[in-house]
Design a protein around this motif. Sequence first.
Motif, PDB file in Angstrom:
ATOM      1  N   UNK A 171       0.827  -1.196   0.000  1.00 17.52           N
ATOM      2  CA  UNK A 171       0.000   0.000   0.000  1.00 17.52           C
ATOM      3  C   UNK A 171       0.861   1.246   0.000  1.00 17.52           C
ATOM      4  N   UNK A 172       0.429   2.253  -0.702  1.00 11.49           N
ATOM      5  CA  UNK A 172       1.216   3.480  -0.867  1.00 11.49           C
ATOM      6  C   UNK A 172       1.474   4.185   0.454  1.00 11.49           C
ATOM      7  N   UNK A 173       0.617   3.959   1.434  1.00 14.61           N
ATOM      8  CA  UNK A 173       0.756   4.636   2.718  1.00 14.61           C
ATOM      9  C   UNK A 173       1.512   3.805   3.747  1.00 14.61           C
ATOM     10  N   UNK A 174       2.198   2.773   3.289  1.00 13.30           N
ATOM     11  CA  UNK A 174       2.925   1.929   4.234  1.00 13.30           C
ATOM     12  C   UNK A 174       3.963   2.744   4.996  1.00 13.30           C
ATOM     13  N   UNK A 175       4.075   2.509   6.283  1.00 12.43           N
ATOM     14  CA  UNK A 175       4.985   3.260   7.131  1.00 12.43           C
ATOM     15  C   UNK A 175       6.328   2.557   7.237  1.00 12.43           C
TER      16      UNK A 175
END
Length: 371
Positions: A351-355
């Motif tokens: 996912x693009x928002x992976x931390x």
Amino acid sequence: MKKLIYSAAIALTVCTTSCKKQSVQQDRSSDPLTETQGTGDTAPFTKNLVFSATGLNKIASDLAGPNQGQIQKLITNPAYAALTKTPNTTTVGTQGTELKCLALQYTISPGRDTATKYLDKAKANLLAWAAVNSPSGSTPTEAAFIEIFEAYSIIRASIPDTNKATIDAWLKKTANYYISNASGFTSRKNNWETIRLNILFDIGYILNDTAILTHVKNAYNVQLNANLFAGGKTEDYVNRDAFAYHAYNLYFYARALRAVSLYEGQTAGNTLLNKANNINISIPNTVTFWEPYLIDPVNNVHIEFVNTGWAPDKTRSDYNKPYNPSSTVYVLDQLAYSFPQVIDYEKIIVGANTTRFRTLEYYLNTLEYNL
């Protein structure tokens, strides 16, 4: 048409972001690794298998800022829980990760009154293993010790000499076993030998043992010729017909390459990373071969294990099913240290928002990137 648009978007994402990270990797090669650098509340830096001086600074920065809670989840909480656990010297299980968290927690907080309990617990666990463990002929089983060795590398300088001699002797015994039985692994040419090399790189650097390092560097060259095939395929992929094993094999190359970089500097690590075999294939070629199946599985389908040469594969849950990139993200977590472009692959898969705090290994391997 939909598939073509999807592919183009992926290509643009990887091109525009991974190129920037590639330059970070090159810049990092000029950073010297000093033995004395400290970070305020952290211990003086000593070379280890997990992070550089720059990485230790980043952990200290995260610990002192708004990301403190994330560090607590990744390191402090597991370390605290490990304090009350009794070592099980029959099966490693999660103990390698727990030991590494104990070592990390001690390292990032040595000035605090309670920090020594993490060192004492880690030392006790290492001594428990040293007292009973002998290496076996199954390197997949022995791979569980890699995190234990990594933990020891972090705190070795803080362990009393008597205890250190005992643990060192265990590591030396392990290395001697894998060197004296080398032919039993090299004949397999697959991940078994790559795991052996990973273990020997780790022990050689921890003990600063020239003989071990000379053996493993020579064996590494042999493995490149035996394990890497035309087009970037690996022996594990060709004989198991699965990206599951292509990835698993690269997992241990990744850890070995990181060890070289951390102990000898990024230039040495990059040299080994880009070393080509007799047919001009190198580890980067294996990642390039794998890439389309990772970032665009819709248009690049591989049915796993169909033509495997190992009959038990046919009983696997993923046998005769399309390769699922999410099943090998754990390998990308390791490759991220030497291959920053895989950070972009993970954004596509996870996912693009992976931390950057998604997992401990991902966090540790991306410490030196500006994420």
